[in-house]
Design an enzyme around this catalytic site. Structure first.
Site, PDB file in Angstrom:
ATOM      1  N   GLY A 133       0.764  -1.191  -0.030  1.00 20.62           N
ATOM      2  CA  GLY A 133       0.051  -0.027   0.083  1.00 20.62           C
ATOM      3  C   GLY A 133       0.827   1.368  -0.073  1.00 20.62           C
ATOM      4  O   GLY A 133       0.541   2.423  -0.718  1.00 20.62           O
ATOM      5  N   LEU A 134       1.981   1.215   0.827  1.00 20.65           N
ATOM      6  CA  LEU A 134       2.879   2.250   1.022  1.00 20.65           C
ATOM      7  C   LEU A 134       3.486   2.570  -0.390  1.00 20.65           C
ATOM      8  O   LEU A 134       3.974   3.683  -1.051  1.00 20.65           O
ATOM      9  CB  LEU A 134       3.961   2.125   1.967  1.00 20.65           C
ATOM     10  CG  LEU A 134       3.553   2.809   3.472  1.00 20.65           C
ATOM     11  CD1 LEU A 134       4.682   2.449   4.450  1.00 20.65           C
ATOM     12  CD2 LEU A 134       3.459   4.142   3.270  1.00 20.65           C
TER      13      LEU A 134
ATOM     14  N   GLU B 294      -3.402  -1.704  -7.022  1.00 13.59           N
ATOM     15  CA  GLU B 294      -2.792  -2.633  -6.047  1.00 13.59           C
ATOM     16  C   GLU B 294      -3.911  -3.856  -5.816  1.00 13.59           C
ATOM     17  O   GLU B 294      -4.961  -3.751  -5.410  1.00 13.59           O
ATOM     18  CB  GLU B 294      -2.592  -1.846  -4.775  1.00 13.59           C
ATOM     19  CG  GLU B 294      -2.189  -2.919  -3.542  1.00 13.59           C
ATOM     20  CD  GLU B 294      -2.116  -2.081  -2.187  1.00 13.59           C
ATOM     21  OE1 GLU B 294      -2.380  -1.198  -2.016  1.00 13.59           O
ATOM     22  OE2 GLU B 294      -1.615  -2.928  -1.233  1.00 13.59           O
TER      23      GLU B 294
ATOM     24  N   GLN C  65      13.024 -14.964  -6.631  1.00 14.75           N
ATOM     25  CA  GLN C  65      13.028 -15.804  -7.973  1.00 14.75           C
ATOM     26  C   GLN C  65      11.830 -16.748  -7.966  1.00 14.75           C
ATOM     27  O   GLN C  65      11.124 -16.862  -8.746  1.00 14.75           O
ATOM     28  CB  GLN C  65      14.184 -16.734  -7.988  1.00 14.75           C
ATOM     29  CG  GLN C  65      15.497 -15.916  -8.233  1.00 14.75           C
ATOM     30  CD  GLN C  65      16.752 -17.054  -8.305  1.00 14.75           C
ATOM     31  OE1 GLN C  65      16.657 -17.889  -8.688  1.00 14.75           O
ATOM     32  NE2 GLN C  65      17.850 -16.519  -7.478  1.00 14.75           N
TER      33      GLN C  65
ATOM     34  N   CYS D 109     -15.031  11.100  18.192  1.00  9.61           N
ATOM     35  CA  CYS D 109     -16.176  10.165  18.024  1.00  9.61           C
ATOM     36  C   CYS D 109     -16.515   9.789  19.425  1.00  9.61           C
ATOM     37  O   CYS D 109     -17.121  10.208  20.272  1.00  9.61           O
ATOM     38  CB  CYS D 109     -15.947   9.459  16.953  1.00  9.61           C
ATOM     39  SG  CYS D 109     -17.531   8.635  16.193  1.00  9.61           S
TER      40      CYS D 109
ATOM     41  N   MET E   9     -15.356  11.891  22.210  1.00 12.29           N
ATOM     42  CA  MET E   9     -16.124  13.051  22.356  1.00 12.29           C
ATOM     43  C   MET E   9     -17.502  12.735  23.247  1.00 12.29           C
ATOM     44  O   MET E   9     -17.680  13.363  24.040  1.00 12.29           O
ATOM     45  CB  MET E   9     -16.664  13.788  21.213  1.00 12.29           C
ATOM     46  CG  MET E   9     -17.813  14.666  21.533  1.00 12.29           C
ATOM     47  SD  MET E   9     -18.587  15.358  20.001  1.00 12.29           S
ATOM     48  CE  MET E   9     -20.146  15.371  20.479  1.00 12.29           C
TER      49      MET E   9
ATOM     50  N   HIS F 261     -14.513  11.927  12.496  1.00 14.26           N
ATOM     51  CA  HIS F 261     -13.066  11.484  12.468  1.00 14.26           C
ATOM     52  C   HIS F 261     -12.284  12.370  11.566  1.00 14.26           C
ATOM     53  O   HIS F 261     -11.843  12.299  10.456  1.00 14.26           O
ATOM     54  CB  HIS F 261     -12.995  10.269  11.595  1.00 14.26           C
ATOM     55  CG  HIS F 261     -13.632   9.096  12.748  1.00 14.26           C
ATOM     56  ND1 HIS F 261     -13.048   8.472  13.697  1.00 14.26           N
ATOM     57  CD2 HIS F 261     -14.702   8.607  12.783  1.00 14.26           C
ATOM     58  CE1 HIS F 261     -13.794   7.724  14.420  1.00 14.26           C
ATOM     59  NE2 HIS F 261     -14.838   7.783  13.793  1.00 14.26           N
TER      60      HIS F 261
ATOM     61  N   GLU G  44      -8.757  12.727  11.410  1.00 12.99           N
ATOM     62  CA  GLU G  44      -7.762  11.946  11.397  1.00 12.99           C
ATOM     63  C   GLU G  44      -7.917  11.525   9.845  1.00 12.99           C
ATOM     64  O   GLU G  44      -6.701  11.115   9.107  1.00 12.99           O
ATOM     65  CB  GLU G  44      -7.363  10.824  12.160  1.00 12.99           C
ATOM     66  CG  GLU G  44      -8.291   9.624  12.193  1.00 12.99           C
ATOM     67  CD  GLU G  44      -9.534   9.780  13.085  1.00 12.99           C
ATOM     68  OE1 GLU G  44      -9.977  10.741  13.303  1.00 12.99           O
ATOM     69  OE2 GLU G  44     -10.006   8.488  13.187  1.00 12.99           O
TER      70      GLU G  44
HETATM   71  N1  GLN Z   1     -19.886   3.701  19.367  1.00 14.87           N
HETATM   72  C1  GLN Z   1     -20.106   5.114  18.919  1.00 14.87           C
HETATM   73  C2  GLN Z   1     -21.120   5.389  18.211  1.00 14.87           C
HETATM   74  O1  GLN Z   1     -21.701   4.427  17.255  1.00 14.87           O
HETATM   75  C3  GLN Z   1     -18.937   5.673  18.371  1.00 14.87           C
HETATM   76  C4  GLN Z   1     -18.380   5.301  17.190  1.00 14.87           C
HETATM   77  C5  GLN Z   1     -17.061   5.703  16.945  1.00 14.87           C
HETATM   78  O2  GLN Z   1     -16.245   6.204  17.571  1.00 14.87           O
HETATM   79  N2  GLN Z   1     -16.674   5.782  15.507  1.00 14.87           N
HETATM   80  O3  GLN Z   1     -21.955   6.319  17.923  1.00 14.87           O
END
Ligand code: GLN
Length: 556
Positions: free
Chosen positions: A36-37, A157, A209, A397, A400, A523, A525
């Site tokens: 992948g990289l 890939e 090989q 997520c 939070m 998310h 990230e």
């Molecule tokens: N389990 C939580 C929800 O379904 C948070 C999901 C998550 O962190 N991606 O809302």
């Protein structure tokens, strides 16, 4: 320097997929060699030469998508803007290139069969016998060709290792594509291992090989070999591999282990990989602009500061389950030329003891996303510790949601407050399904997936980070902040600094009177890149660095 103006068009010749050229990447010897990289890095190099690229991952497993797979087994699920739940390699593709990926950029054996069987039931095959060749292979070819759009190069890939039963139909499809597309329009790159045997102090070429022999048996002669190794391959070794595997000497590329994954494009370039690719595909491009990659590596290798971030989670034994998160934290560090050390804390272990021994030395606490009840109370203890000890806190997520629960219990006095995911009968469901979701019984149907817009409150940590009023971020969750508790939470000092445009969904929460405490329902990230660190990660690392320096000043 522009060598020639033409970026690889097929000189007016019409091909199956317009003017797009295809690179097929396979892997041999063992799994986890970093295919992948390698694919992502090739994408980065071709983009640096001015070409438009797209990437696709073909996964040989039978699941229709990785959405239902356990992250322990398969690593994280990477979510795209369109809501597709995809393989984590698509995360590498998006971090290394500017390709905009959609659900068409990842498909599995399961998805292919699903579509062929649906056609069969509909009677599309007019009574014919439906077979792996040509029906499954044709479906695979159609899916591969469908992604080309206006790309100059499509990098495909193939998951798994050559020799696996599951990957055979994919290999057969790409074998056929070489003659369908024309020789100059496709290229096979094979990734293998050249191990160093300590006792004889020698690099061994035999596994390579054999792996190439296996490919040839299927009818594929690789054009380029990328050899994973922890030593540079000498010209003699390259000559030997070239002779036995029937590839050009300058098509044997060393892929030496590197300190940072962001060095890979630079290493490949030094080995002449991108030159060889464009030559073999008969493309003319400018030489690559690699300043961006040089700056990233420079920042990672010469840090001026360092912070330790605790990630309090459940999948701490498998780093791949938090792949994008780990990278986003590193990107946050790149923005400040700061080294970010990741300290994984198992929330169940913490729960059995206390937060202090696990978190007292760290500069920031992050509680990531997750599903299921295990370790929840430990994560809540970590949130409380970060809030009370004024350690920068970032909740993502589930993280939070737990920050809201902790605040409701400890600051608002709502005893037993919880999410209805963990306690359906809780007296205070501060996190719950929205009323319209409660009517749906199919679990998949209740998931909020993909990109959603949010409006930010000015004068908030969130706005300070984004510098924009409207943002768009990717979601993957079912539960939301319960609007019935919003007034009380706000009165006690929780700020809902990001809301859905209709004001009904809390997207970001933060706390006053704390150095940096922020949780988001999405998310972030998934959208961070090394050269464009995500604003929330950038600011989180900034706060960790600032507070660490403050503390140090206080102590001296
Ligand atoms: N389990 C939580 C929800 O379904 C948070 C999901 C998550 O962190 N991606 O809302």
């Amino acid at each position: 320097m522009i060598e020639q103006g033409n970026t690889g068009r097929l000189n007016g010749q019409k091909s199956l997929a317009g003017r797009t050229k295809f690179i097929f990447i396979t892997g041999g010897v063992i799994s986890s060699l970093g295919k992948g990289l390698a694919a992502a890095s090739i994408g980065a190099l071709l983009e640096a030469r001015g070409l438009k690229v797209t990437l696709q991952k073909l996964d040989p497993y039978i699941n229709v998508d990785p959405g239902t797979m356990n992250p322990f087994q398969h690593g994280e699920v990477f979510v795209l803007d369109d809501g597709a739940e995809t393989d984590l390699d698509l995360g590498h593709y998006e971090r290394y290139t500017s390709a905009r990926l959609t659900k068409r950029n990842n498909f599995t054996t399961g998805k292919i069969y699903y579509s062929v069987i649906t056609k069969e039931r509909r009677g599309d095959y007019l009574g014919g016998t439906v077979q792996v060749i040509p029906h499954i292979t044709d479906e695979i070819k159609r899916n591969i060709l469908s992604i080309s759009d206006d790309a100059d190069v499509a990098i495909i890939e193939i998951g798994g290792t050559v020799g696996d039963i599951e990957s055979l139909p994919f290999l057969e499809a790409i074998r056929q594509l070489k003659s369908d597309l024309g020789r100059e329009n496709s290229l096979y790159i094979h990734l293998t291992l050249v191990p160093f045997i300590k006792t004889s102090e020698e690099l061994k070429t035999k596994p390579t090989q054999h792996s190439v022999m296996k490919l040839r048996e299927i009818g594929i002669q690789p054009d380029i070999l990328i050899c994973r190794t922890d030593h540079f391959l000498s010209p003699e070794i390259k000559a030997k591999i070239s002779l036995f595997c029937n590839v050009d000497k300058d098509a044997v590329i060393t892929a030496k282990d590197v300190e940072s994954i962001y060095e890979v494009p630079l290493f490949f370039h030094q080995e002449g990989l991108d030159d060889k690719i464009v030559k073999m595909l008969n493309m003319w491009t400018r030489s690559p602009r690699l300043e961006k990659w040089q700056e990233i590596v420079q920042s990672i290798k010469n840090p001026r500061g360092a912070v330790v971030i605790a990630i309090v989670g459940k999948y701490v034994n498998l780093r791949d389950s938090y792949k994008s998160l780990n990278e986003a934290l590193i990107h946050g560090g790149i923005a400040h030329q700061c080294r970010v050390a990741l300290h994984y804390v198992d929330s169940e272990a913490l729960q059995k003891e206390a937060a202090d021994p696990y978190l007292k030395e760290v500069d920031g606490v992050l509680v990531p996303g997750g599903f299921g009840e295990r370790g929840i109370e430990g994560k809540i203890m970590a949130v409380q510790y970060a809030r009370e000890m004024r350690i920068p806190f970032f909740g993502i997520c589930l993280g939070m949601q737990l920050a809201v629960i902790e605040f409701a219990r400890d600051v608002c006095g709502l005893e037993g407050a919880n999410s209805s995911e963990f306690n359906a009968g809780t007296a205070h469901p501060v996190i719950a399904l929205m009323p319209e979701q409660q009517a749906i019984s199919d679990k998949g149907g209740t998931m909020r997936l993909g990109a959603y817009p949010a409006l930010l409150k000015e004068d908030s940590l969130a706005y300070q980070a984004y510098q924009e009023k409207q943002i768009s971020e990717r979601h993957r969750h079912r539960y939301e902040v319960n609007n019935g508790y919003r007034e009380l939470l706000s009165k006690k000092g929780m700020i809902c600094s990001g809301l859905s445009p209709d004001g009904q969904l809390v997207e970001i929460m933060e706390l006053k009177d704390h150095p940096w405490f922020l949780g988001c329902q999405f998310h972030p990230e998934l959208k961070s890149r090394p050269h464009l660190p995500h604003p929330l990660f950038r600011e989180f690392i900034h706060a960790a660095l600032r507070e660490k320096r403050k503390k140090r000043r206080k102590n001296t």
